[in-house]
Write a protein that holds these residues in place. Structure first.
Motif, PDB file in Angstrom:
ATOM      1  N   ARG A  66      33.049  23.138 -11.862  1.00  0.00           N
ATOM      2  CA  ARG A  66      32.426  22.589 -10.725  1.00  0.00           C
ATOM      3  C   ARG A  66      31.695  21.268 -11.243  1.00  0.00           C
ATOM      4  O   ARG A  66      31.613  20.192 -10.730  1.00  0.00           O
ATOM      5  CB  ARG A  66      31.330  23.270 -10.076  1.00  0.00           C
ATOM      6  N   ALA A  67      31.001  21.553 -12.559  1.00  0.00           N
ATOM      7  CA  ALA A  67      30.114  20.475 -13.072  1.00  0.00           C
ATOM      8  C   ALA A  67      31.035  19.226 -13.866  1.00  0.00           C
ATOM      9  O   ALA A  67      30.619  18.181 -13.549  1.00  0.00           O
ATOM     10  CB  ALA A  67      29.209  20.950 -14.200  1.00  0.00           C
ATOM     11  N   PHE A  68      32.014  19.573 -14.411  1.00  0.00           N
ATOM     12  CA  PHE A  68      32.958  18.424 -15.248  1.00  0.00           C
ATOM     13  C   PHE A  68      34.257  18.443 -15.089  1.00  0.00           C
ATOM     14  O   PHE A  68      34.903  17.522 -15.660  1.00  0.00           O
ATOM     15  CB  PHE A  68      32.616  18.632 -16.698  1.00  0.00           C
ATOM     16  N   GLY A  69      34.670  19.432 -14.447  1.00  0.00           N
ATOM     17  CA  GLY A  69      36.293  19.355 -14.198  1.00  0.00           C
ATOM     18  C   GLY A  69      36.979  20.440 -15.108  1.00  0.00           C
ATOM     19  O   GLY A  69      36.457  21.136 -15.779  1.00  0.00           O
ATOM     20  N   LYS A  70      38.288  20.459 -15.081  1.00  0.00           N
ATOM     21  CA  LYS A  70      39.046  21.247 -15.919  1.00  0.00           C
ATOM     22  C   LYS A  70      39.112  20.872 -17.397  1.00  0.00           C
ATOM     23  O   LYS A  70      38.990  19.659 -17.658  1.00  0.00           O
ATOM     24  CB  LYS A  70      40.552  21.278 -15.373  1.00  0.00           C
ATOM     25  N   ARG A  71      38.780  21.906 -18.190  1.00  0.00           N
ATOM     26  CA  ARG A  71      38.792  21.669 -19.656  1.00  0.00           C
ATOM     27  C   ARG A  71      39.504  23.005 -20.235  1.00  0.00           C
ATOM     28  O   ARG A  71      38.871  23.883 -20.673  1.00  0.00           O
ATOM     29  CB  ARG A  71      37.204  21.716 -20.177  1.00  0.00           C
ATOM     30  N   ALA A  72      40.586  22.545 -20.876  1.00  0.00           N
ATOM     31  CA  ALA A  72      41.622  23.480 -21.343  1.00  0.00           C
ATOM     32  C   ALA A  72      41.656  23.509 -22.815  1.00  0.00           C
ATOM     33  O   ALA A  72      41.383  22.152 -23.258  1.00  0.00           O
ATOM     34  CB  ALA A  72      43.088  23.342 -20.765  1.00  0.00           C
ATOM     35  N   ASP A  73      42.036  24.493 -23.493  1.00  0.00           N
ATOM     36  CA  ASP A  73      42.174  24.357 -25.019  1.00  0.00           C
ATOM     37  C   ASP A  73      43.315  25.054 -25.629  1.00  0.00           C
ATOM     38  O   ASP A  73      43.800  26.018 -24.990  1.00  0.00           O
ATOM     39  CB  ASP A  73      40.838  24.451 -25.560  1.00  0.00           C
ATOM     40  N   THR A  74      43.667  24.919 -26.765  1.00  0.00           N
ATOM     41  CA  THR A  74      44.544  25.791 -27.528  1.00  0.00           C
ATOM     42  C   THR A  74      44.125  26.357 -28.701  1.00  0.00           C
ATOM     43  O   THR A  74      43.519  25.609 -29.498  1.00  0.00           O
ATOM     44  CB  THR A  74      45.794  24.763 -27.778  1.00  0.00           C
ATOM     45  N   LEU A  75      44.546  27.658 -28.918  1.00  0.00           N
ATOM     46  CA  LEU A  75      44.116  28.292 -30.032  1.00  0.00           C
ATOM     47  C   LEU A  75      44.927  27.937 -31.171  1.00  0.00           C
ATOM     48  O   LEU A  75      46.673  27.930 -31.167  1.00  0.00           O
ATOM     49  CB  LEU A  75      44.168  29.741 -29.924  1.00  0.00           C
ATOM     50  N   VAL A  76      44.511  27.577 -32.471  1.00  0.00           N
ATOM     51  CA  VAL A  76      45.684  27.105 -33.377  1.00  0.00           C
ATOM     52  C   VAL A  76      45.398  27.792 -34.790  1.00  0.00           C
ATOM     53  O   VAL A  76      45.953  27.672 -35.817  1.00  0.00           O
ATOM     54  CB  VAL A  76      45.400  25.671 -33.774  1.00  0.00           C
ATOM     55  N   HIS A  77      44.371  28.936 -34.912  1.00  0.00           N
ATOM     56  CA  HIS A  77      44.068  29.423 -36.035  1.00  0.00           C
ATOM     57  C   HIS A  77      44.905  30.783 -36.236  1.00  0.00           C
ATOM     58  O   HIS A  77      44.886  31.277 -37.344  1.00  0.00           O
ATOM     59  CB  HIS A  77      42.592  29.968 -35.753  1.00  0.00           C
ATOM     60  N   ALA A  78      45.893  31.044 -35.439  1.00  0.00           N
ATOM     61  CA  ALA A  78      46.641  32.219 -35.536  1.00  0.00           C
ATOM     62  C   ALA A  78      48.136  31.981 -34.873  1.00  0.00           C
ATOM     63  O   ALA A  78      48.193  30.910 -34.026  1.00  0.00           O
ATOM     64  CB  ALA A  78      46.146  33.507 -34.639  1.00  0.00           C
TER      65      ALA A  78
END
Length: 355
Positions: free
Chosen positions: A259-271
């Motif tokens: 709601r405050a800033f919009g979509k924030r997606a991330d990818t896990l790269v440590h495994a």
């Protein structure tokens, strides 16, 4: 367990037991105590005693190694409630300018055995539950396991202590490892059957500070790797559904961020998960760990045996944004003659209230 308006008289000085027997001389000469416990396991206790006698018994009092000796079982109690149980692993001495000589000891719980055992080995077709049972057996501990993770073709322990290896596996499956007496416990955090406790500010809760922070929140986490068996990508996307059961109808960090800033997606790269199942476990456990750090609190309260790591804590009297349920993640029990007993604690939760 609700707080009453008035509290009965309670002990303010902890008692010290060695080999299961209360030691009145040590208890009366106790100058400070610090018990530390966290989600990472391995609770430890540091104590400092005055080490000089009076007119009847002049000289150093506790250098005989009859009580304060390496490996001796040490228990700390407040009244009948047990606050710590472990074995002495360090002894120190202090000689202050113009002050009373002091002797200090440090004790650790049975996870010390796992911390001091380093190995390289593999577990074939094994789950975290299988590994926990095997390691418990290696150290003469009884395993109490409540885990539902899948089996892996190979779990490799490469130049790691048994404790570090278990911690790494548990972190990937949203599980916690700790000991109680001679029981090694391995349980997913959401299923940890911790005690319940209610604290009110300006009552048994002496101090409390809390912060809701979106800096490390995400609306989606992706775990991705490669399935050698299927010759294709192994992938899973975790979102707010992974933590919904813990929200109680309140706003999560992911919802607030959207709601405050919009979509924030991330990818896990440590495994690198090797199947869709491993990718799902990795993504969802990582999302839950991240989501629970949305609201983090730190407080000081009266000491009681059910204020410990894993406690389901209900905080009242602090307003609609932040009052409600938390989970205790770290505890530090302190004692000194000036301030007496108190417990410093850290807690978290994945949601914020509405005004």
């Amino acid at each position: 367990m609700a707080d009453s308006g008035t509290s009965p008289i309670k002990a303010s000085r902890p008692s010290v037991e060695i080999d299961g027997r209360r030691q009145d001389t040590l208890t009366s000469s106790l100058m400070s105590l610090d018990i530390s416990e966290s989600e990472a396991g391995l609770a430890c206790c540091e104590l400092v005693f005055g080490n000089w006698g009076g007119a009847d018994t002049p000289g150093f009092q506790h250098f005989g190694r009859d009580l304060l000796e390496f490996g001796k079982p040490l228990t700390i109690k407040l009244g009948d409630a047990k606050l710590f149980e472990g074995r002495i692993s360090a002894i120190s001495a202090t000689y202050p300018d113009g002050g009373t000589p002091q002797i200090g000891v440090c004790a650790e719980d049975r996870l010390q055995d796992l911390r001091m055992t380093r190995r390289t080995r593999g577990f074939a077709d094994a789950s975290l539950a299988d590994v926990a049972r095997s390691i418990a057996g290696d150290h003469g501990l009884q395993a109490q396991v409540d885990l539902s993770g899948e089996s892996h073709k190979l779990l490799a322990q490469v130049n790691q202590s048994d404790l570090a290896f278990l911690r790494d596996l548990a972190r990937h499956e949203d599980a916690q490892i700790w000991v109680e007496g001679t029981q090694l416990k391995a349980v997913q955090r959401a299923r940890r059957d911790g005690p319940s406790l209610e604290l009110s500010w300006a009552g048994p809760l002496r101090e409390f500070e809390v912060r809701a922070d979106l800096a490390h929140q995400r609306t989606q986490l992706t775990g991705a790797g490669w399935s050698v068996t299927d010759k294709r990508a192994a992938k899973h996307e975790a979102d707010d559904a992974a933590i919904r059961a813990e929200l109680g109808g309140k706003d999560s960090g992911a919802q607030t961020l959207q709601r405050a800033f919009g979509k924030r997606a991330d990818t896990l790269v440590h495994a690198c998960p090797l199947s869709d199942g491993e990718a799902r476990v990795l993504a969802e456990s990582s999302f839950r760990h991240m989501a629970r750090r949305f609201v983090v609190g730190h407080g000081v309260a009266e000491t009681r045996d059910n204020l410990r790591v894993g406690t389901r804590l209900t905080i009242k009297g602090i307003g609609p944004l932040f009052e409600g349920d938390y989970t205790v993640t770290q505890v530090q029990i302190r004692f000194d003659p000036k301030l007496g007993m108190r417990t410093e604690f850290w807690c978290d939760r994945p949601m914020i209230g509405r005004a």
